[in-house]
Design an enzyme around this catalytic site. Structure first.
Site, PDB file in Angstrom:
ATOM      1  N   ASP A  85       0.850  -1.192   0.000  1.00 26.60           N
ATOM      2  CA  ASP A  85       0.000   0.000   0.000  1.00 26.60           C
ATOM      3  C   ASP A  85       0.883   1.239   0.000  1.00 26.60           C
ATOM      4  OD1 ASP A  85       0.999   0.181   2.551  1.00 26.60           O
ATOM      5  OD2 ASP A  85      -0.869  -0.341   3.558  1.00 26.60           O
ATOM      6  N   CYS A  88       4.059   1.598   2.207  1.00 22.56           N
ATOM      7  CA  CYS A  88       5.003   0.514   1.945  1.00 22.56           C
ATOM      8  C   CYS A  88       6.436   0.866   2.370  1.00 22.56           C
ATOM      9  CB  CYS A  88       4.962   0.175   0.461  1.00 22.56           C
ATOM     10  SG  CYS A  88       5.963  -1.234  -0.014  1.00 22.56           S
ATOM     11  N   HIS A 298       6.333  -0.611  -5.494  1.00 19.59           N
ATOM     12  CA  HIS A 298       6.261  -1.572  -4.400  1.00 19.59           C
ATOM     13  C   HIS A 298       7.675  -1.925  -3.937  1.00 19.59           C
ATOM     14  CE1 HIS A 298       2.508  -2.271  -6.799  1.00 19.59           C
ATOM     15  NE2 HIS A 298       2.017  -2.057  -5.595  1.00 19.59           N
TER      16      HIS A 298
END
Length: 306
Positions: A85, A88, A298
Site C-alpha cells: 500500500d 510501503c 512496491h
C-alpha cells in the site's frame, strides 16, 4: 463387545474427532495470521525470483540477472515481502529499525518528541498543522494535536521497547505482533510523517544559520514545497492515502530517522541508478537499511546473509 469396550471405542472416536477439529482450527488460524502479516517471513531470494520471473522475455532475463547480482555480489540471500500500500516504504524501513534494534535518533535526547505538536503550534506559531491529514483521514481540525500525541507516544514506546531487546530472534518474534495490527501500524507511520514535517520546519527556520544537508536546498526550490506548509499540503498529507514517498522524501526520511537507506531498483539493472543511496553524510555512524523494488512503486526488504 462388552459395555466397557464399547465406551472405550466411542471415547477413542470422540478423541480422534476433536483432535482433527483442533488441527483444522490451528491451520485456519495459522493461515489467517500469515495472511494478515504486513511483512512476510523470509523466503529464498533466488527461489522467489524463479517463481515470479519465468519465461524468455527480455524483462524476465534482466530481472533474473538483477536478482543473481544481489545474491552473489551483495550477499542478499533472502527476501521479506512487504504489503504494497502507500505506507510501503515507511513499513519496510520501520520493520528493519525494530528488528535490528536500532536506537532512537540522537536528536531525541535533547528534544521531547511527545511535545512536538504543542511546540510547533504554540512556540513556533505553526497553527496550520491542524490541517495535517492522517492518511485517508483528512483534516481532523481541533482533534489534530491529540491524535498526533497518541501517534508519537506509540512510536516512542514501541521504538524504545525494541531497542532494549538484545536478542535478534526475540525482536523478530515481537515484530510479528506489531506488523499484523493495522491500527497500530498506521499510528507508527503517521508519527514518522510528522517527524519528517518537524525536520522540514526546523530546516526552513535555520536555512541561513546552519549548514544543512544539500537536499534541503533542492527541497525548497520545488514549487510544490517552497515552505513547510506547502510541503505538508502538497506532499506529506497524501502519503499513506494516494501516494508513497518520492526521491526527495527518501533523503528526508533517512535524515529524520538517522539511517542510511539503500534502494536496489531492479528495473534499472546495469545502469548507474541500479543502486540508490539516500544519505549525504557518509561520515556519520548511521545504521543501514535496504529496500528492493522492481517498479518504483512496491518495495520489499532484502536480507543479507554472509
Amino acid at each position: 463387545m462388552s459395555l466397557l469396550a464399547t465406551v472405550l471405542w466411542y471415547c477413542r472416536q470422540l478423541y480422534l474427532c476433536i483432535a482433527q477439529l483442533l488441527k483444522r482450527w490451528s491451520r485456519c488460524l495459522q493461515r489467517k495470521f500469515t495472511n494478515n502479516q504486513s511483512v512476510s517471513a523470509e523466503v529464498d531470494l533466488l527461489g522467489y525470483c524463479a517463481k515470479k520471473w519465468k519465461g524468455d522475455t527480455e524483462q524476465a532475463k534482466q530481472m533474473r540477472k538483477a536478482y543473481e547480482e544481489l545474491f552473489w555480489k551483495h550477499h542478499m540471500k533472502y527476501l521479506r515481502q512487504v504489503k504494497g500500500d502507500n505506507y510501503c516504504v515507511l513499513r519496510a524501513i520501520l520493520f528493519q529499525i525494530f528488528s535490528q534494534g536500532i536506537p532512537l535518533p540522537s536528536w531525541t535526547k535533547t528534544t521531547d518528541v511527545l511535545k512536538l505538536p504543542e511546540k510547533l503550534l504554540y512556540s513556533q506559531g505553526c497553527n496550520w498543522i491542524e490541517q495535517y491529514s492522517f492518511g485517508s483521514e483528512r483534516y481532523t481540525g481541533g482533534n489534530t494535536l491529540g491524535k498526533l500525541r497518541k501517534c508519537l507516544e506509540t512510536l516512542k514506546n514501541q521504538w524504545m521497547e525494541f531497542s532494549s531487546i538484545k536478542d535478534q530472534y526475540e525482536r523478530e518474534n515481537r515484530c510479528s505482533t506489531v506488523f499484523i495490527d493495522e491500527t497500530l501500524e498506521h499510528k507508527l507511520y503517521e508519527a514518522i510523517k510528522f517527524i519528517m514535517l518537524y525536520q522540514v520546519i526546523e530546516a526552513y527556520e535555520h536555512m541561513n544559520k546552519e549548514c544543512l544537508p544539500q537536499f534541503f536546498n533542492l527541497f525548497f526550490m520545488r514549487d510544490s514545497s517552497l515552505d513547510p506548509l506547502s510541503y505538508m499540503m502538497n506532499h506529506l498529507n497524501s502519503i499513506g492515502d494516494r501516494r508513497s514517498l518520492d526521491e526527495m522524501e527518501m533523503f528526508l526520511l533517512g535524515y529524520s530517522l538517522e539511517v542510511k537507506i539503500t534502494v536496489y531498483n531492479l528495473s534499472k539493472f546495469n545502469s548507474k541508478t541500479f543502486q540508490g543511496r539516500y544519505t549525504e553524510e557518509p561520515q556519520r555512524d548511521c545504521h543501514e537499511v535496504s529496500l528492493l523494488t522492481e517498479d518504483d512503486r512496491h518495495y520489499h526488504i532484502p536480507v543479507v546473509k554472509i
